[in-house]
Design a protein around this motif. Structure first.
Motif, mmCIF file in Angstrom:
data_model
loop_
_atom_site.group_PDB
_atom_site.id
_atom_site.type_symbol
_atom_site.label_atom_id
_atom_site.label_comp_id
_atom_site.label_asym_id
_atom_site.label_seq_id
_atom_site.Cartn_x
_atom_site.Cartn_y
_atom_site.Cartn_z
ATOM 1 N N ASP A 74 23.059 40.041 33.008
ATOM 2 C CA ASP A 74 22.329 41.143 33.747
ATOM 3 C C ASP A 74 22.814 41.348 35.106
ATOM 4 N N ASP A 116 20.821 41.403 37.886
ATOM 5 C CA ASP A 116 19.835 40.958 38.913
ATOM 6 C C ASP A 116 20.126 39.533 39.353
ATOM 7 N N GLN A 139 20.327 37.571 37.750
ATOM 8 C CA GLN A 139 18.994 35.561 37.025
ATOM 9 C C GLN A 139 19.897 35.177 36.931
ATOM 10 N N ARG A 142 18.293 29.034 35.204
ATOM 11 C CA ARG A 142 17.879 31.066 35.464
ATOM 12 C C ARG A 142 16.838 30.953 37.148
ATOM 13 N N ARG A 154 14.959 37.186 40.360
ATOM 14 C CA ARG A 154 15.402 38.112 40.440
ATOM 15 C C ARG A 154 15.859 38.497 42.263
HETATM 16 MG MG MG Z 1 16.160 40.481 35.156
#
Ligand code: MG
Ligand code: UDP
Length: 330
Positions: free
Chosen positions: A103, A105, A107, A205, A208
């Motif tokens: 992704d 972002d 994360q 994780r 964001r």
């Molecule tokens: Mg995300």
């Protein structure tokens, strides 16, 4: 094994706030991996602009002009995360030996890629990134996700627990994925169907870093339904069993009331009648709804619509320009 060419595939939808940060993190990682000789120097980062409405594509073009390691494709319109990801995989597989999807972002912990490459060196074709903790997620998200994964497993879907779309795939695996012709995409459920040698790498994780989630509750719910209905037919069977049970209960009721009538006790029956009418009506509507969901899927599948259309491919553009220049020279 000789060093392989790695492509990062990053779907981006309205990520102008994130992109500069992501690009910086990626280039640092790529430089390090290349200098360590873990990946080939022609490795790249492929951004997929999923029809963003902000300056995302402008930023991608600018990145491409300043650093050749960055490239991008622009979809003709917004088609959603899964389609954007697939578009990226299909473009990248033309040039790469291995592809990591991530992704935009940040994360997903980018350093988990080292683990991915270790597993790749051991001969894996697919390496799944798995979240080792969900501390940063809200309680609600944690609970719904857990329940959902468990439910999918119950429904017979082969899914990797707590794995989203952060994974490494070899070109061979992506080519195999290409043969799946379906338009209802739920990639994290489809990839395990490929087989091949695979393994998992766990990572923590993060939150964001900038911008906001592009998956509001409504999209999340429809994605969840997508996951079930495109991978399992068990809900239809459950409804059949439910129908059978309800029918048996009504038979029992019939006998019971008949016996009551025989021994001369009149039924005060208003409540039972109304309740059963409503219960059955509700069940029928539910059943029709679920079946409709599948018929809708069949409808979409029979159309064989393209899953995405690429508007601009920066590398392709460069090649064409180069060709033109070369032709003029001759
Ligand atoms: Mg995300
Ligand atoms: N995304 C996309 N198209 C969309 C929605 C999201 O390409 O229509 C991308 C988005 O830019 C991000 C990734 O999909 O890179 C995951 O989205 P997000 O981080 O918002 O989802 P969350 O992590 O909140 O589930």
């Amino acid at each position: 094994m000789e060093t392989e060419t790695l492509y990062f595939v990053i779907p981006c939808y309205n990520e102008e706030e994130m992109l500069p940060l992501t690009a910086r993190a990626l280039i640092e990682k790529m430089d390090k991996l290349i200098s360590e000789g873990r990946i080939a120097p022609d490795s790249k980062v492929l951004f997929v602009d999923d029809g963003s409405k902000d300056r995302t594509w402008e930023l991608i073009e600018r990145l491409h002009r300043s650093v050749p390691m960055f490239t991008g494709i622009k979809l003709s319109r917004n088609r959603g995360h899964q389609n954007a990801l697939l578009a990226g995989l299909m473009t990248a597989k033309e040039h790469a030996d291995i592809i990591v999807s991530m992704d935009a972002d940040l994360q997903d912990d980018i350093d988990a890629v080292d683990g991915f490459l270790d597993k790749r060196a051991e001969g894996c074709d697919i390496v799944y990134g798995v979240r080792s903790s969900r501390e940063k997620d809200t309680r609600f998200k944690r609970w719904t996700a857990r329940t959902y994964y468990k439910m999918l497993a119950r429904l017979g879907v082969d899914i990797i627990y707590d794995h989203a779309d952060y994974r490494l795939m070899s070109r061979r695996a992506v080519e195999a994925l290409e043969q799946f012709d379906e338009v209802n995409l739920f990639l994290r459920g489809m990839v395990p169907m490929l087989g091949f040698k695979s393994d998992t790498v766990s990572y923590v994780r993060n939150e964001r870093a900038a911008g906001e989630s592009k998956y509001p509750l409504k999209k999340m719910l429809s994605f969840a339904v997508e996951g079930i209905t495109s991978l399992s037919v068990k809900p239809i069977r459950l409804i059949t069993s439910l129908g059978l049970i309800v029918f048996l209960i009504s038979l029992a009721m019939l006998i019971y009331f008949f016996v009551l009538w025989c021994i001369g006790k009149t039924v005060q029956g208003w409540t039972t009648t109304v309740v059963s009418v409503w219960a059955l009506g509700g069940l029928q509507l539910l059943a029709i709804g679920v079946i409709g969901e599948y018929i809708g899927k069949i409808y979409l599948e029979t159309k064989h619509r393209p899953k995405f259309l690429v508007d601009v491919d920066l590398d392709e553009e460069d090649r064409r320009k180069e060709e033109k220049v070369n032709n003029q020279k001759h």
